[in-house]
Design a protein around this motif. Sequence first.
Motif, PDB file in Angstrom:
ATOM      1  N   ASN A  65      46.754  83.667  55.811  1.00 53.93           N
ATOM      2  CA  ASN A  65      47.839  82.712  56.053  1.00 53.93           C
ATOM      3  C   ASN A  65      47.394  81.246  55.978  1.00 53.93           C
ATOM      4  OD1 ASN A  65      46.309  82.671  58.328  1.00 53.93           O
ATOM      5  ND2 ASN A  65      47.984  83.066  59.762  1.00 53.93           N
ATOM      6  N   PHE A  66      46.217  80.992  55.408  1.00 53.12           N
ATOM      7  CA  PHE A  66      45.703  79.626  55.415  1.00 53.12           C
ATOM      8  C   PHE A  66      44.775  79.426  54.214  1.00 53.12           C
ATOM      9  CE2 PHE A  66      42.825  76.309  57.145  1.00 53.12           C
ATOM     10  CZ  PHE A  66      43.778  75.355  57.440  1.00 53.12           C
ATOM     11  N   ASP A  67      45.221  78.699  53.199  1.00 47.59           N
ATOM     12  CA  ASP A  67      44.407  78.412  52.010  1.00 47.59           C
ATOM     13  C   ASP A  67      44.247  76.908  51.871  1.00 47.59           C
ATOM     14  OD1 ASP A  67      44.509  81.136  51.462  1.00 47.59           O
ATOM     15  OD2 ASP A  67      46.272  80.920  50.188  1.00 47.59           O
ATOM     16  N   VAL A  68      42.987  76.447  51.742  1.00 45.14           N
ATOM     17  CA  VAL A  68      42.701  75.014  51.622  1.00 45.14           C
ATOM     18  C   VAL A  68      41.596  74.818  50.598  1.00 45.14           C
ATOM     19  CG1 VAL A  68      41.949  72.930  52.826  1.00 45.14           C
ATOM     20  CG2 VAL A  68      43.263  74.630  54.047  1.00 45.14           C
ATOM     21  N   VAL A  69      41.721  73.762  49.794  1.00 42.41           N
ATOM     22  CA  VAL A  69      40.669  73.306  48.894  1.00 42.41           C
ATOM     23  C   VAL A  69      40.491  71.816  49.147  1.00 42.41           C
ATOM     24  CG1 VAL A  69      39.978  72.955  46.504  1.00 42.41           C
ATOM     25  CG2 VAL A  69      41.219  75.015  47.132  1.00 42.41           C
ATOM     26  N   LYS A  70      39.210  71.376  49.270  1.00 46.13           N
ATOM     27  CA  LYS A  70      38.930  69.969  49.572  1.00 46.13           C
ATOM     28  C   LYS A  70      37.699  69.520  48.796  1.00 46.13           C
ATOM     29  CE  LYS A  70      36.829  68.519  53.489  1.00 46.13           C
ATOM     30  NZ  LYS A  70      36.651  68.198  54.910  1.00 46.13           N
ATOM     31  N   ILE A  71      37.765  68.317  48.214  1.00 49.00           N
ATOM     32  CA  ILE A  71      36.612  67.712  47.553  1.00 49.00           C
ATOM     33  C   ILE A  71      36.387  66.325  48.141  1.00 49.00           C
ATOM     34  CG2 ILE A  71      37.951  66.807  45.608  1.00 49.00           C
ATOM     35  CD1 ILE A  71      35.375  67.421  43.904  1.00 49.00           C
ATOM     36  N   VAL A  72      35.121  66.005  48.408  1.00 49.00           N
ATOM     37  CA  VAL A  72      34.738  64.710  48.983  1.00 49.00           C
ATOM     38  C   VAL A  72      33.651  64.105  48.111  1.00 49.00           C
ATOM     39  CG1 VAL A  72      33.752  63.554  50.997  1.00 49.00           C
ATOM     40  CG2 VAL A  72      35.295  65.480  51.322  1.00 49.00           C
ATOM     41  N   ALA A 108      44.708  63.293  51.850  1.00 48.93           N
ATOM     42  CA  ALA A 108      43.628  62.395  51.445  1.00 48.93           C
ATOM     43  C   ALA A 108      42.788  62.086  52.676  1.00 48.93           C
ATOM     44  CB  ALA A 108      44.196  61.107  50.856  1.00 48.93           C
ATOM     45  N   LEU A 109      41.560  61.627  52.467  1.00 45.03           N
ATOM     46  CA  LEU A 109      40.698  61.305  53.595  1.00 45.03           C
ATOM     47  C   LEU A 109      39.711  60.219  53.216  1.00 45.03           C
ATOM     48  CD1 LEU A 109      37.572  62.781  53.340  1.00 45.03           C
ATOM     49  CD2 LEU A 109      39.076  64.742  53.346  1.00 45.03           C
ATOM     50  N   ILE A 134      38.571  60.580  58.346  1.00 38.26           N
ATOM     51  CA  ILE A 134      39.915  60.194  58.772  1.00 38.26           C
ATOM     52  C   ILE A 134      40.886  60.743  57.749  1.00 38.26           C
ATOM     53  CG2 ILE A 134      41.469  58.285  59.277  1.00 38.26           C
ATOM     54  CD1 ILE A 134      38.967  56.586  59.858  1.00 38.26           C
ATOM     55  N   GLY A 135      41.749  61.663  58.186  1.00 35.93           N
ATOM     56  CA  GLY A 135      42.682  62.304  57.272  1.00 35.93           C
ATOM     57  C   GLY A 135      44.041  61.637  57.261  1.00 35.93           C
ATOM     58  N   PHE A 136      44.705  61.706  56.115  1.00 39.44           N
ATOM     59  CA  PHE A 136      46.040  61.134  55.947  1.00 39.44           C
ATOM     60  C   PHE A 136      46.990  62.208  55.426  1.00 39.44           C
ATOM     61  CE2 PHE A 136      42.943  57.742  55.301  1.00 39.44           C
ATOM     62  CZ  PHE A 136      43.358  56.839  56.261  1.00 39.44           C
ATOM     63  N   ASP A 137      47.781  62.774  56.343  1.00 37.66           N
ATOM     64  CA  ASP A 137      48.751  63.813  56.002  1.00 37.66           C
ATOM     65  C   ASP A 137      49.599  64.064  57.239  1.00 37.66           C
ATOM     66  OD1 ASP A 137      49.844  66.019  54.388  1.00 37.66           O
ATOM     67  OD2 ASP A 137      48.882  67.261  55.904  1.00 37.66           O
ATOM     68  N   ASP A 138      50.768  64.593  57.062  1.00 42.24           N
ATOM     69  CA  ASP A 138      51.635  64.864  58.208  1.00 42.24           C
ATOM     70  C   ASP A 138      51.321  66.175  58.907  1.00 42.24           C
ATOM     71  OD1 ASP A 138      52.978  62.522  57.847  1.00 42.24           O
ATOM     72  OD2 ASP A 138      54.531  63.405  56.583  1.00 42.24           O
TER      73      ASP A 138
END
Length: 156
Positions: A65-72, A108-109, A134-138
Motif C-alpha cells: 500500500n505504499f510505493d515511493v521513488v526518490k532521487i537526491v 520536492a526536497l 526539507i520536503g515540499f508536499d501536502d
Amino acid sequence: MKRLILSIVAITITAFSVNAQDISKNALGLRLGDNDGLGAEISYQRHLNDNNRLEFDLGWRDSNNFDVVKIVGLYQWVMPIDNNFNWYVGAGAGFGSYDANEVDGTFALLAGDIGIEYNFDIPLQLSLDFRPEIGFDDDYSDDVDFDIALGIRYRF
C-alpha cells in the motif's frame, strides 16, 4: 650521485602521494540509512576537481500500500583529515513520486549533508553521514527529516 637523485625523487613522490587528497573519479555503492522510510539507496559519486564532487542517491520502496521513488543530488566539498580520512559537507535537492493508499503525487526536497569517510588502500570507501531534508508536499514529505546513514562504495 645517481642514488642521491633517485632517493630524492622517491621521497618527493612518496610525500606527494601521502599528502594528496584521495577522491576517486567514481564511486558506486549503497547508502544504508532510514531515508524517510525508504531504507537503502543506490549511491554514486563523481569527482569534479581536487576537493569537490557530485553525489546522486536513488531510493525506492515497493510494498502493498505504499510505493515511493526518490532521487537526491548533492554537491560536496571534501577536505582531508589525516591519511585516508576525509570529511565533507554538501547541499543539494531532490524530487520523487509516491502512491500511498490510493493517493499519488510528487514531492520536492532540499538537503544538506555532513559526513566523514575512510578510503581503504583497496578500492573500498566507508562513510558515515548526516543528511537533513526539507520536503515540499501536502501529503508525503511536508516536514524536516533527519537521516543518518552508513555508505559502502566501490571506488573506480
